[in-house]
Design a protein around this motif. Structure first.
Motif, PDB file in Angstrom:
ATOM      1  N   LEU A 214       0.378  -0.336   7.942  1.00 21.33           N
ATOM      2  CA  LEU A 214      -0.260  -0.812   6.717  1.00 21.33           C
ATOM      3  C   LEU A 214       0.773  -1.373   5.749  1.00 21.33           C
ATOM      4  O   LEU A 214       1.944  -1.009   5.791  1.00 21.33           O
ATOM      5  N   GLN A 215       0.295  -2.282   4.929  1.00 22.47           N
ATOM      6  CA  GLN A 215       1.142  -2.763   3.833  1.00 22.47           C
ATOM      7  C   GLN A 215       0.428  -2.491   2.515  1.00 22.47           C
ATOM      8  O   GLN A 215       0.696  -1.520   1.851  1.00 22.47           O
ATOM      9  N   CYS A 216      -0.566  -3.308   2.149  1.00 23.70           N
ATOM     10  CA  CYS A 216      -1.258  -3.020   0.878  1.00 23.70           C
ATOM     11  C   CYS A 216      -2.204  -1.842   1.022  1.00 23.70           C
ATOM     12  O   CYS A 216      -2.539  -1.184   0.051  1.00 23.70           O
ATOM     13  N   GLY A 217      -2.676  -1.597   2.255  1.00 22.85           N
ATOM     14  CA  GLY A 217      -3.524  -0.433   2.483  1.00 22.85           C
ATOM     15  C   GLY A 217      -5.016  -0.666   2.299  1.00 22.85           C
ATOM     16  O   GLY A 217      -5.805   0.251   2.513  1.00 22.85           O
ATOM     17  N   PHE A 218      -5.398  -1.860   1.916  1.00 23.12           N
ATOM     18  CA  PHE A 218      -6.824  -2.049   1.626  1.00 23.12           C
ATOM     19  C   PHE A 218      -7.691  -1.918   2.867  1.00 23.12           C
ATOM     20  O   PHE A 218      -8.773  -1.350   2.821  1.00 23.12           O
ATOM     21  N   CYS A 219      -7.206  -2.447   3.988  1.00 23.55           N
ATOM     22  CA  CYS A 219      -7.996  -2.403   5.226  1.00 23.55           C
ATOM     23  C   CYS A 219      -7.856  -1.078   5.950  1.00 23.55           C
ATOM     24  O   CYS A 219      -8.547  -0.811   6.923  1.00 23.55           O
ATOM     25  N   THR A 220      -6.877  -0.246   5.490  1.00 22.14           N
ATOM     26  CA  THR A 220      -6.383   0.846   6.324  1.00 22.14           C
ATOM     27  C   THR A 220      -7.425   1.917   6.660  1.00 22.14           C
ATOM     28  O   THR A 220      -7.520   2.352   7.803  1.00 22.14           O
TER      29      THR A 220
HETATM   30  S1  FES Z   1      -2.639  -3.741   4.934  1.00 20.35           S
HETATM   31 FE1  FES Z   1      -3.288  -5.158   3.460  1.00 20.35          FE
HETATM   32  S2  FES Z   1      -5.148  -5.836   4.301  1.00 20.35           S
HETATM   33 FE2  FES Z   1      -4.341  -4.681   5.890  1.00 20.35          FE
END
Ligand code: FES
Ligand code: FAD
Ligand code: FES
Lengths: 289, 173
Positions: free
Chosen positions: B100-106
């Motif tokens: 994950l990076q921003c975590g929104f989809c996580t």
């Molecule tokens: S980690 Fe940013 S949308 Fe998947």
């Protein structure tokens, strides 16, 4: 996004659902998995004052081996049909289509009956059922009737289902040994729905086609049966020339319109190519059995 | 329009409420059950940020009515970990493999992965990519997500044990 307000009813048997449909007339609609209906409601393309959900109805979700046909309850989840061992073994054409239908999450909620009843020409299962010669069991106030898939699709979002009727069961005949089928779907980018799809089911006898079922997706107002191509192949060997000619007849049966997916010519070229692929794949599978 | 009484078991706890029939499952989870780990991304059935398990199957909770979940069991991302800081192997693998990076989809990605790994093992890369095809990620390019799922599979093959992870308290607002 909130759908427009509605009353929600979840009857526990089919007859009760039919009563409710009749009581509320045009204001009522069946809710199956909701994977077509809820997006339409949420984007407010439509509003439905009375939603009659089939989710609590018992005995309408099943996959059973009948004597001459596979019986599929209308509320069977796409995913359950996809993973069914008897479908994998006997109907690879259905596995092809289900494995490419929407995405795994939508297939965990969407139903076979909903996919077939919606009447969307881009839905994948109607053409597969047309190719397989399936029949649909429909129940209404005055009883039950059977409609052949070829008489079911009338126009975009218009099927043989009368208001107040429910599709309860799909019956897919077993094809004799030395039969096989394939579904080939051409998509653009990451969008799930196809530019064109083609379903081909063949029965062979010593390299000669005894029977062919061919139908197409996303290429007209409804799923379309390519009867001329079916008749042409009957009694013939699948030589390169015959396959090419059959594909030409499939294209002749299509009625695409030009839209953001592509021009009429582009779509026909796609269909021509995937028809050849599907016939060859169906042939290979028929020969292996 | 008349309200509906529903009872939905969320992460093992029964939640009863009187709701508007049009309430979506994701709103029930976030607003009635108060569990905000399940996200709304697109709200158009495309991104999978809202993925939860409904009676054990991964579905898009923005496209399910709470009414359709009446009497059923829902598992959300909060239901995977044990207590505050005991992560499920799938969660831990996403941490360790930078899934994950921003975590929104996580949370959606992890719920789909959890469903997948409970259904089938010995997955090919193609099967993994197909399984997450209803979950979109705008950050990672998917490579590290596939790595995470493969790592989770290895760990779950060894043991289903939960792994203690020190989760730093969120600072500021
Ligand atoms: S980690 Fe940013 S949308 Fe998947
Ligand atoms: C992101 C996304 C991608 C998709 N991609 C594809 C795709 O690639 N291919 C594809 O084929 N589909 C696709 N779909 C559509 C999906 O397959 C739907 O699940 C399906 O078309 C409808 O099934 P449902 O059970 O969800 O029906 P619902 O949405 O509940 O109902 C659809 C319609 O059928 C009627 N209906 C349902 N069941 C019955 C019944 N038993 N008797 C009478 N009427 C009934 C309803 O009243 C409604 O009008 C996609 C959907 C989404 C959200
Ligand atoms: S928020 Fe549900 S699919 Fe995007």
């Amino acid at each position: 996004m909130m759908p427009p307000a509605f009353e929600y009813m979840a009857p526990t048997d089919v007859d009760e659902a039919i009563d409710l449909l009749n009581r509320y007339g045009d204001d009522a609609k069946i809710l199956a998995g909701g994977q077509s209906l809820l997006p339409l409601l949420k984007s407010r393309i439509t509003s439905i004052p009375y939603l009659i959900s089939l989710s609590e109805v018992k005995d309408i979700s099943y996959i059973t081996d009948g004597k001459n046909s596979l019986k599929i309850g209308a509320m069977t989840l796409d995913a359950d049909l996809e993973y069914s061992p008897t479908v994998r073994k006997n109907f690879p054409i259905l596995s092809d289509a289900l494995g490419q239908l929407a995405d795994p999450l939508v297939r965990n909620m969407g139903t076979v009956g909903g996919n077939l009843s919606h009447g969307d020409p881009s839905n994948d299962l109607p053409s597969v059922m047309l190719a397989l010669d399936a029949t649909f069991k429909i129940r209404g106030k005055s009883g039950e009737r059977e409609v052949h898939s070829r008489d079911f699709y009338m126009d975009t979002f218009v099927t043989a289902l009368e208001h107040g009727e429910i599709l309860t069961e799909i019956s897919v005949p077993y094809w004799p040994a030395a039969s096989g089928g394939a579904y080939v779907k051409f998509r653009k980018g990451t969008w799930n729905f196809s530019v064109a799809g083609v379903a081909v089911q063949l029965q062979l006898d010593n390299e000669i086609v005894k029977k062919a079922g061919i139908a197409i997706t996303s290429m007209g107002p409804t799923a379309l049966k390519a009867s001329e191509a079916e008749n042409y192949l009957k009694g013939k060997k699948l030589t390169a020339e015959n396959v090419r000619h059959a594909a030409e007849l499939v294209v002749a049966a299509s009625q695409p319109s030009s839209d953001s997916y592509g021009s009429v010519e582009y779509k026909k070229e796609i269909l021509r190519r995937i028809s050849v692929q599907a016939i060859k794949k169906a042939q290979t599978r028929a020969e292996v059995k | 329009m008349s309200n509906l009484k529903v009872s939905i078991t969320v992460n093992g706890e029964r939640k009863e409420a009187e709701i508007e029939p049009r309430m979506l499952l994701v709103h029930f989870i976030r607003e009635v059950a108060g569990l905000t780990g399940t996200h709304v991304g697109c709200d158009t059935t495309n991104c999978g940020a809202c993925t939860v398990l409904l009676d054990g199957r991964a579905v898009k909770s923005c496209t399910v009515l709470a009414a359709q979940a009446n009497g059923k069991k829902v598992t959300t991302i909060e239901g995977l970990s044990k207590g505050e800081n005991k992560l499920h192997p799938v969660q831990k693998a996403f941490v360790d493999k930078h899934g994950l990076q921003c975590g929104f989809c996580t949370s959606g990605m992890i719920m789909t992965s959890f469903w997948l790994l409970n259904k089938k093992r010995k997955l090919s890369e193609e099967e993994i990519r197909e399984a997450i095809s209803g979950n979109l990620c705008r950050c990672t390019g998917y490579e590290s997500i596939v790595d995470s799922i493969q790592e989770a599979e290895r760990r779950m093959d060894e043991s289903e044990e939960y792994i203690e992870e020190e989760i730093p308290a969120r600072r500021g607002r």
